[in-house]
Design a protein around this motif. Structure first.
Motif, mmCIF file in Angstrom:
data_model
loop_
_atom_site.group_PDB
_atom_site.id
_atom_site.type_symbol
_atom_site.label_atom_id
_atom_site.label_comp_id
_atom_site.label_asym_id
_atom_site.label_seq_id
_atom_site.Cartn_x
_atom_site.Cartn_y
_atom_site.Cartn_z
ATOM 1 N N ASP A 284 0.763 -1.407 0.192
ATOM 2 C CA ASP A 284 -0.395 -0.052 0.079
ATOM 3 C C ASP A 284 1.021 0.852 0.519
ATOM 4 O OD1 ASP A 284 0.867 -0.189 2.674
ATOM 5 O OD2 ASP A 284 -1.128 0.188 2.861
ATOM 6 N N SER B 79 3.706 0.543 4.105
ATOM 7 C CA SER B 79 2.930 -0.009 5.906
ATOM 8 C C SER B 79 3.340 -1.338 6.385
ATOM 9 C CB SER B 79 1.056 -0.637 5.797
ATOM 10 O OG SER B 79 0.515 0.756 5.492
ATOM 11 N N SER C 45 0.528 3.743 4.750
ATOM 12 C CA SER C 45 -0.312 3.946 2.785
ATOM 13 C C SER C 45 -0.087 4.898 2.464
ATOM 14 C CB SER C 45 -1.676 2.907 3.215
ATOM 15 O OG SER C 45 -2.501 4.699 3.859
#
Length: 90
Positions: free
Chosen positions: A10, A13, A32
């Motif tokens: 993402d 993360s 993210s």
């Protein structure tokens, strides 16, 4: 003891699973792309919710001890260091 570390697709993360006394704890650091520039960036959660200030201090102490036992070549060092950097900030 570290059970597992993970990197999410993402935008950065990080996941960390630790075991102590036979119990496994999972932590997730939100990095993210969608969280960049927001208060949610670098937020650390456990299985149930965002961790409290007390949980942050406990995790910081636990990871500092663990980090002292790891050699720099250990593949988990990057994730531990990233968690330590975020946890040491207020």
């Amino acid at each position: 003891m570290i059970v597992d570390t993970a990197f999410a697709m993402d935008g950065g993360s990080l996941g960390l699973s630790l075991t102590e006394g036979g119990l496994v704890s999972h932590y997730w650091m939100n990095r993210s792309i969608a969280s960049l520039g927001t208060p949610k960036c670098n937020e650390i959660s456990s299985e149930s919710s965002v961790i409290s200030s007390e949980e942050r201090r406990t995790l910081l102490c636990r990871l500092q001890l663990l980090r002292g036992e790891l050699v720099d070549a250990d593949p988990n060092v990057y994730v531990i260091d990233e968690f330590l950097n975020v946890l040491s900030q207020v």
